[in-house]
Design a protein around this motif. Structure first.
Motif, PDB file in Angstrom:
ATOM      1  N   GLU A 151       0.589  -1.216  -0.025  1.00 49.31           N
ATOM      2  CA  GLU A 151      -0.314  -0.005  -0.163  1.00 49.31           C
ATOM      3  C   GLU A 151       0.786   1.521   0.034  1.00 49.31           C
ATOM      4  OE1 GLU A 151      -2.792   0.216   2.427  1.00 49.31           O
ATOM      5  OE2 GLU A 151      -3.833  -1.522   2.175  1.00 49.31           O
ATOM      6  N   ILE A 152       1.810   1.772   0.977  1.00 54.75           N
ATOM      7  CA  ILE A 152       2.747   2.425   0.855  1.00 54.75           C
ATOM      8  C   ILE A 152       3.039   2.337  -0.599  1.00 54.75           C
ATOM      9  CG2 ILE A 152       4.952   2.814   2.005  1.00 54.75           C
ATOM     10  CD1 ILE A 152       4.405   1.934   4.597  1.00 54.75           C
ATOM     11  N   LEU A 153       4.101   1.331  -1.656  1.00 56.46           N
ATOM     12  CA  LEU A 153       4.452   1.398  -2.505  1.00 56.46           C
ATOM     13  C   LEU A 153       3.530   2.043  -3.522  1.00 56.46           C
ATOM     14  CD1 LEU A 153       6.248  -1.616  -2.822  1.00 56.46           C
ATOM     15  CD2 LEU A 153       7.671   0.414  -2.333  1.00 56.46           C
ATOM     16  N   PHE A 154       2.534   2.094  -3.859  1.00 60.40           N
ATOM     17  CA  PHE A 154       0.909   2.150  -4.778  1.00 60.40           C
ATOM     18  C   PHE A 154       0.939   4.259  -4.167  1.00 60.40           C
ATOM     19  CE2 PHE A 154      -0.146  -2.005  -5.624  1.00 60.40           C
ATOM     20  CZ  PHE A 154       0.850  -2.440  -6.593  1.00 60.40           C
ATOM     21  N   GLU A 155       0.935   4.216  -2.591  1.00 55.10           N
ATOM     22  CA  GLU A 155       0.768   5.418  -2.496  1.00 55.10           C
ATOM     23  C   GLU A 155       2.062   5.993  -3.064  1.00 55.10           C
ATOM     24  OE1 GLU A 155      -0.495   7.047   1.721  1.00 55.10           O
ATOM     25  OE2 GLU A 155      -1.538   5.019   1.944  1.00 55.10           O
ATOM     26  N   GLU A 156       3.088   5.558  -3.248  1.00 51.01           N
ATOM     27  CA  GLU A 156       4.091   6.331  -3.186  1.00 51.01           C
ATOM     28  C   GLU A 156       3.818   6.530  -5.017  1.00 51.01           C
ATOM     29  OE1 GLU A 156       7.587   4.182  -2.090  1.00 51.01           O
ATOM     30  OE2 GLU A 156       8.078   5.422  -0.373  1.00 51.01           O
ATOM     31  N   ARG A 157       3.117   5.972  -5.379  1.00 47.66           N
ATOM     32  CA  ARG A 157       3.235   6.006  -7.169  1.00 47.66           C
ATOM     33  C   ARG A 157       1.645   6.900  -7.365  1.00 47.66           C
ATOM     34  NH1 ARG A 157       6.066   1.858  -6.461  1.00 47.66           N
ATOM     35  NH2 ARG A 157       7.558   1.145  -8.358  1.00 47.66           N
ATOM     36  N   GLY A 158       1.177   7.635  -6.629  1.00 38.61           N
ATOM     37  CA  GLY A 158      -0.011   8.289  -6.283  1.00 38.61           C
ATOM     38  C   GLY A 158      -1.057   7.479  -6.566  1.00 38.61           C
ATOM     39  N   VAL A 159      -1.478   6.051  -5.863  1.00 35.75           N
ATOM     40  CA  VAL A 159      -2.493   5.728  -5.414  1.00 35.75           C
ATOM     41  C   VAL A 159      -2.583   5.407  -4.152  1.00 35.75           C
ATOM     42  CG1 VAL A 159      -3.612   3.074  -6.806  1.00 35.75           C
ATOM     43  CG2 VAL A 159      -1.823   4.325  -8.215  1.00 35.75           C
ATOM     44  N   SER A 160      -3.997   5.775  -4.134  1.00 36.53           N
ATOM     45  CA  SER A 160      -4.903   5.793  -2.942  1.00 36.53           C
ATOM     46  C   SER A 160      -5.812   4.105  -2.355  1.00 36.53           C
ATOM     47  CB  SER A 160      -6.429   5.932  -2.509  1.00 36.53           C
ATOM     48  OG  SER A 160      -6.739   5.901  -3.582  1.00 36.53           O
ATOM     49  N   PRO A 161      -5.347   3.806  -1.121  1.00 31.92           N
ATOM     50  CA  PRO A 161      -5.961   2.770  -0.821  1.00 31.92           C
ATOM     51  C   PRO A 161      -6.939   2.057  -1.399  1.00 31.92           C
ATOM     52  CG  PRO A 161      -4.582   3.937   1.347  1.00 31.92           C
ATOM     53  CD  PRO A 161      -4.653   4.815   0.032  1.00 31.92           C
ATOM     54  N   VAL A 162      -7.890   3.167  -1.060  1.00 28.51           N
ATOM     55  CA  VAL A 162      -9.210   2.474  -1.972  1.00 28.51           C
ATOM     56  C   VAL A 162      -9.477   2.346  -3.335  1.00 28.51           C
ATOM     57  CG1 VAL A 162     -12.132   3.866  -2.630  1.00 28.51           C
ATOM     58  CG2 VAL A 162     -10.766   4.455  -0.500  1.00 28.51           C
ATOM     59  N   ASP A 163      -8.608   3.297  -3.984  1.00 28.23           N
ATOM     60  CA  ASP A 163      -8.127   2.797  -5.570  1.00 28.23           C
ATOM     61  C   ASP A 163      -7.701   1.216  -5.487  1.00 28.23           C
ATOM     62  OD1 ASP A 163      -9.668   4.851  -6.772  1.00 28.23           O
ATOM     63  OD2 ASP A 163      -7.803   6.430  -6.726  1.00 28.23           O
ATOM     64  N   LEU A 164      -6.430   1.575  -5.205  1.00 28.98           N
ATOM     65  CA  LEU A 164      -5.727  -0.585  -4.918  1.00 28.98           C
ATOM     66  C   LEU A 164      -6.440  -0.838  -5.144  1.00 28.98           C
ATOM     67  CD1 LEU A 164      -2.923  -1.364  -5.325  1.00 28.98           C
ATOM     68  CD2 LEU A 164      -2.673  -0.908  -2.342  1.00 28.98           C
ATOM     69  N   LEU A 165      -7.398  -0.856  -3.954  1.00 29.77           N
ATOM     70  CA  LEU A 165      -8.547  -2.480  -3.900  1.00 29.77           C
ATOM     71  C   LEU A 165      -9.183  -2.552  -4.388  1.00 29.77           C
ATOM     72  CD1 LEU A 165      -9.261  -3.995  -1.111  1.00 29.77           C
ATOM     73  CD2 LEU A 165     -10.953  -2.239  -0.751  1.00 29.77           C
ATOM     74  N   ALA A 166      -9.955  -1.244  -5.257  1.00 27.75           N
ATOM     75  CA  ALA A 166     -10.833  -1.765  -6.513  1.00 27.75           C
ATOM     76  C   ALA A 166      -9.801  -2.660  -7.379  1.00 27.75           C
ATOM     77  CB  ALA A 166     -11.590  -0.089  -6.895  1.00 27.75           C
ATOM     78  N   ALA A 167      -8.885  -1.962  -8.046  1.00 20.91           N
ATOM     79  CA  ALA A 167      -8.180  -2.338  -8.571  1.00 20.91           C
ATOM     80  C   ALA A 167      -7.664  -4.023  -8.586  1.00 20.91           C
ATOM     81  CB  ALA A 167      -6.730  -1.735  -8.957  1.00 20.91           C
ATOM     82  N   LYS A 168      -6.726  -3.949  -7.261  1.00 20.12           N
ATOM     83  CA  LYS A 168      -6.656  -4.910  -7.481  1.00 20.12           C
ATOM     84  C   LYS A 168      -7.614  -6.553  -7.381  1.00 20.12           C
ATOM     85  CE  LYS A 168      -3.313  -5.475  -3.395  1.00 20.12           C
ATOM     86  NZ  LYS A 168      -3.442  -5.372  -2.066  1.00 20.12           N
ATOM     87  N   SER A 169      -9.545  -6.595  -7.322  1.00 19.55           N
ATOM     88  CA  SER A 169     -10.623  -6.450  -7.041  1.00 19.55           C
ATOM     89  C   SER A 169     -10.770  -7.425  -8.882  1.00 19.55           C
ATOM     90  CB  SER A 169     -11.556  -6.168  -6.531  1.00 19.55           C
ATOM     91  OG  SER A 169     -12.680  -6.822  -7.175  1.00 19.55           O
ATOM     92  N   GLU A 170     -10.478  -6.127  -9.436  1.00 24.17           N
ATOM     93  CA  GLU A 170     -11.079  -5.942 -10.700  1.00 24.17           C
ATOM     94  C   GLU A 170      -9.694  -6.834 -11.560  1.00 24.17           C
ATOM     95  OE1 GLU A 170     -11.314  -2.795 -15.142  1.00 24.17           O
ATOM     96  OE2 GLU A 170     -11.828  -2.214 -12.797  1.00 24.17           O
ATOM     97  N   ALA A 171      -8.450  -6.451 -11.029  1.00 24.75           N
ATOM     98  CA  ALA A 171      -7.073  -7.411 -12.616  1.00 24.75           C
ATOM     99  C   ALA A 171      -6.737  -8.527 -11.747  1.00 24.75           C
ATOM    100  CB  ALA A 171      -6.303  -6.645 -11.590  1.00 24.75           C
ATOM    101  N   LEU A 172      -7.486  -9.344 -10.667  1.00 16.76           N
ATOM    102  CA  LEU A 172      -7.519 -10.174 -10.113  1.00 16.76           C
ATOM    103  C   LEU A 172      -8.383 -11.119 -10.280  1.00 16.76           C
ATOM    104  CD1 LEU A 172      -5.533  -9.636  -6.922  1.00 16.76           C
ATOM    105  CD2 LEU A 172      -4.703 -10.727  -8.683  1.00 16.76           C
ATOM    106  N   GLY A 173      -9.672 -10.751 -10.195  1.00 18.81           N
ATOM    107  CA  GLY A 173     -11.017 -11.645 -10.263  1.00 18.81           C
ATOM    108  C   GLY A 173     -11.553 -11.638  -9.127  1.00 18.81           C
ATOM    109  N   VAL A 174     -11.027 -11.296  -7.901  1.00 14.99           N
ATOM    110  CA  VAL A 174     -11.621 -11.182  -7.057  1.00 14.99           C
ATOM    111  C   VAL A 174     -12.058 -10.136  -6.564  1.00 14.99           C
ATOM    112  CG1 VAL A 174     -10.892 -11.899  -4.462  1.00 14.99           C
ATOM    113  CG2 VAL A 174      -9.837 -12.672  -6.688  1.00 14.99           C
ATOM    114  N   PRO A 175     -13.874 -10.212  -4.890  1.00 11.87           N
ATOM    115  CA  PRO A 175     -14.513  -9.141  -5.224  1.00 11.87           C
ATOM    116  C   PRO A 175     -13.907  -9.341  -3.510  1.00 11.87           C
ATOM    117  CG  PRO A 175     -15.200 -12.080  -4.331  1.00 11.87           C
ATOM    118  CD  PRO A 175     -13.994 -12.304  -5.277  1.00 11.87           C
ATOM    119  N   SER A 176     -13.994  -7.752  -3.292  1.00 11.96           N
ATOM    120  CA  SER A 176     -13.286  -7.001  -2.794  1.00 11.96           C
ATOM    121  C   SER A 176     -14.264  -6.680  -1.632  1.00 11.96           C
ATOM    122  CB  SER A 176     -12.906  -5.725  -2.891  1.00 11.96           C
ATOM    123  OG  SER A 176     -13.351  -4.860  -3.306  1.00 11.96           O
TER     124      SER A 176
END
Length: 561
Positions: free
Chosen positions: A27-52
């Protein structure tokens, strides 16, 4: 709103690899890339095909948490979220972690549970991990299971908290014990008594010094309830012929509460008494406890002495320990080394070196006192003087330049001297070391919401005047008879018409005359006469003065003194 394909699966994999080799979380690494934890969670769910799933402020019940051990949850960053229709919902920070999935499959195979995976954020995982804290002990498990039971069946809680006859026979024993503990704490009880009778199991709580029947359980659960309590306290399960003692702790309402337990064989079976001790309970000032006027001034002056003995006297449950702690709070200054020996430690005082005696391993008050004297103390607090050896060591500590505070079991302040003599302490050692003895009792105070007025006239006025007829002149001249006093009146807010308790005190201060009496004939009558000559007020008279102030009712005073 999240842009579609903001983070690809390959990008996720690259960051995961970076997290494994470095010290930063994903989460810290993604924040450094300008991605918030909320966006990261949604992206993980979509990219991995797993509900969040996100976690709100509600706690995960222990019945759910217990399906995955805390160590496993922390290591693999997985956590149970819910249990629905035999399916365990599991949150994973990294659903692609093969080792975590294998660990989950192994755990659910052993418990015959199906599972469904959700991706969760690291911050939500940490929230869930907090829920494991304090759940290691058996009592915490019971309390956690109780919370789960209340969520699924609110009627159980309603029955108990209303004080109705209460639990169903089918309720698990863990829930029964947990309900008893929870109800006692919420009702500000100091003790729980679990008592087998001919045809039922009675549970009584002591509130403000009075025992009330709170629950009635079916008799056949008696053995199970006692066994449960013994497990919590590491007592011998098969020993039912002799008394046993134990203790346990639980985390309740974000604070640690200690319980001291004693079992006792009776005609119908073993009885259990549980004392509730809250180490974080606020320590009141001496004036809050009921000390006032001359008594308060004498105690405060005595605490300025560099050495000597101060005894608090009275029966069990008379508030001696609370008064001792208030005294220690006054003495608790950086320039003093204060050491205490207690059984048990009822309150935690920052700055005081408190030690718990353990007679079962030979660490008694007497042995502890010997060790304390090698700790360069200024003030010593001994929880209770029970025997000759402890009494003699306390006296010698006072003789060698230490201020010693302790308690004795006697009926009155003047009884402290004969009690010490009876223990084997030489009178010539008591006279120069004893600074004062403070006798006390606890009396229930009137509830402001429902007390009833009584006009002070006729026989009532005569009775009050007779009660105060022998008060020392210096006190008597300050007494003003009020136009009215009060008595307890039960109401919806105060079921007994009282709320809380206050101390009534008598203070015996040493002087030359009392010293001479101790050296010649240490009888209670002679000591009391000398004390009265110096202005001593008895506990009874102190209580009547509080009646005149409108703080206590005469009936409540009669119950105690």
């Amino acid at each position: 709103m999240l842009k579609k394909n903001l983070i690809s699966k390959n990008e996720l994999a690259l960051v995961y690899e970076e997290a494994k080799t470095g010290e930063k979380e994903t989460e810290i690494l993604f924040e450094e890339r300008g991605v918030s934890p909320v966006d990261l969670l949604a992206a993980k769910s979509e990219a991995l095909g797993v509900p969040s799933k996100t976690i709100d402020e509600r706690k995960i019940p222990y019945g759910v948490l217990k399906n995955i051990p805390e160590e496993t949850a922390r290591h693999y960053k997985i956590a149970p979220l819910d249990l629905k229709d035999g399916v365990l919902e599991v949150g994973m920070v990294d659903p692609d972690n093969i080792e975590a999935r294998e660990a989950l499959q192994f755990i659910t195979y052993k418990s015959s549970l199906a599972f469904k995976i959700f991706v969760i954020s690291l911050s939500d995982l940490n929230k869930i991990l907090e829920g494991y804290k304090g759940l290691g002990g058996e009592v915490s498990k019971a309390l956690g299971e109780l919370e789960s039971a209340f969520e699924t069946s609110p009627e159980i809680e309603k029955q108990v908290l209303k004080g109705e006859v209460a639990l169903t026979e089918e309720a698990p024993v863990t829930k029964m014990v947990a309900v008893i503990i929870r109800h006692a704490i919420e009702g500000n009880a100091s003790d729980i008594h679990i008592e087998p009778m001919a045809d039922k199991l009675r549970v009584r709580f002591r509130v403000d010094g009075i025992l009330y029947t709170s629950l009635i359980l079916p008799l056949h659960v008696h053995e199970a309830v006692l066994s449960r309590i013994k497990i919590l306290t590491n007592m011998q399960l098969d020993e039912k012929r002799k008394p046993q003692d134990g203790r346990f702790s639980a985390r309740i309402e974000n604070r640690s509460v200690d319980f001291r337990v004693s079992t006792f064989p009776t005609y119908f079976g073993e009885k259990a008494a549980i004392r509730i001790l809250d180490p974080q309970q606020k320590i009141g000032a001496l004036s809050d406890l009921g000390l006032s006027g001359r008594n308060l001034a004498m105690v405060e002056e005595a605490l300025k002495k560099p050495y000597g003995l101060i005894f608090l006297v009275g029966p069990t449950g008379s508030g001696k320990t609370s008064t001792l702690y208030s005294m220690l709070q006054i003495l608790n200054q950086e320039r003093f080394n204060i050491v205490s020996l207690e059984d048990p430690i009822e309150y935690n005082i920052e700055g005081v070196n408190q030690s718990q005696v353990k007679p079962e391993i030979g660490y008694t008050f007497a042995n502890g006192l010997r060790s304390i004297l090698r700790q360069d103390p200024d003030t010593i607090m001994v929880g209770e003087v029970r025997d000759k050896e402890t009494a003699q060591l306390a006296v010698h500590a006072a003789l060698t330049g230490h201020l010693v505070l302790s308690t004795l079991h006697t009926n009155s302040a003047v009884g402290a001297v004969p009690r010490l003599v009876d223990m084997g302490v030489d009178p010539y050692l008591i006279a120069p070391t004893l600074i004062m003895a403070v006798g006390q009792r606890l009396v229930r105070t009137l509830c402001d919401d429902s007390k009833k007025e009584l006009e002070v006239k006729g026989s009532l006025k005569t009775r009050l005047e007779e009660e105060l007829a022998n008060v020392p002149p210096s006190i008597k001249e300050k007494i003003k008879m009020p136009a009215k006093i009060y008595q307890a009146m039960p109401s919806s807010t105060c079921l007994k018409g009282t709320r809380g308790r206050i101390g009534v005190f008598e203070v015996l201060l040493m002087n030359k005359e009392i010293e001479n009496i101790i050296l010649t004939n240490p009888a209670e009558e002679a000591i009391l006469k000398a004390g009265r000559k110096e202005g001593m007020v008895t506990m009874r008279e102190d209580g009547v003065l509080k009646v005149l102030e409108g703080r206590v009712g005469l009936e409540e005073l009669e119950e105690v003194i």
